[in-house]
Design an enzyme around this catalytic site. Sequence first.
Site, PDB file in Angstrom:
ATOM      1  N   ASP A  25      25.599 -86.725  71.647  1.00  0.00           N
ATOM      2  CA  ASP A  25      23.978 -86.626  71.581  1.00  0.00           C
ATOM      3  C   ASP A  25      23.675 -87.079  70.155  1.00  0.00           C
ATOM      4  OD1 ASP A  25      21.324 -86.319  72.016  1.00  0.00           O
ATOM      5  OD2 ASP A  25      21.457 -84.536  71.227  1.00  0.00           O
ATOM      6  N   ASP A  27      19.779 -86.870  68.376  1.00  0.00           N
ATOM      7  CA  ASP A  27      18.892 -85.981  67.763  1.00  0.00           C
ATOM      8  C   ASP A  27      19.259 -84.450  68.012  1.00  0.00           C
ATOM      9  OD1 ASP A  27      16.187 -87.991  68.805  1.00  0.00           O
ATOM     10  OD2 ASP A  27      16.991 -87.721  66.728  1.00  0.00           O
TER      11      ASP A  27
END
Length: 303
Positions: A25, A27
């Site tokens: 991932d 952010d």
Amino acid sequence: MSPPRLSTPEEYRKLVDSVDTFLLDCDGVIYHGPVVVPGVKKVLEMLRKENKRLIFVTNNASKSRRQYKATFDKLGIPVSENEIFGSAYASAVFLRKVLNFAEDKKVYVIGQDGLEQELESVGIKHVGGTDPEDRVFMDPFDFASIQPDPSVGAVLCGFDGWLNYKKLCKAYTYLNSDPNCHFLLTNQDKTFPTNGTTFPGSGSMSYPLVFALSGRREPTIIGKPNKHMMDAIIAEHQFDPKRALMVGDNLLTDIEFGINSGIRTLLVMGGVSLPEQVFGDNPSHVVPTYVMESLGDLAVLAE
Ligand SMILES: O=C(O)[C@H](O)[C@H](O)COP(=O)(O)O
Ligand SMILES: [Mg+2]
């Protein structure tokens, strides 16, 4: 039973040696807004040296793959475009390959240029989005200007910093007047982490439209934790799920995405999900395989 909270170099080494493909991932894991998480650059270099496959999987639909590559380049993190899977790209692939979107139709976009670029990359026409005509505040009584448009075959909602009532009224009208107009959200994140705090995410931006249409039209969600994002990834990258690891900061998107995909998961702290959601008295029903403070902590293996 609480998942193991990894904290020693021996535990880190055992984990890294058990993984060939890291789904990362962005952010809250790689960076917080414009700032790279301490140690992460070193970790990514180490994983590359150890011939690990890195796939970046972000629900943030504000950028295209090309724009994300430019962002990573600026941050000094070498990635290739086909290692980056954003929900903007996955939405364009879904419209093209799953919905087989009609050539004579166009998509009404609530979103920014990155989302428009991905639609263009698969030959799909779009309106709204960055069109200056829609980036305005509507005269409270200018409703006559908002009319159904049968050439709009889908409404696609993503991160839009220029969200306004006119866009919501147009999107609502297309969906409310035509049951065949597809209703798609790039993702449904409530919040996203930046500058040491969180802010409303795309899911909070499209919620007014979802609420206004609830009971009549339900959206299809493309991004994590939904399978459409994984479908876009495995169309380009084959990997052994038993030797893969999904690393995220959000239990309800990243970790659930890994669980849905039959992949082990590592939750890192400092992003959206909080330690008490895993180790507290009333933990989330979504349980990661492992927990660590930060992906950057693996940098101790690089010394
Ligand atoms: O609001 C959004 O679009 C998302 O919350 C946000 O951008 C999440 O991005 P990710 O953590 O999946 O990289
Ligand atoms: Mg995140």
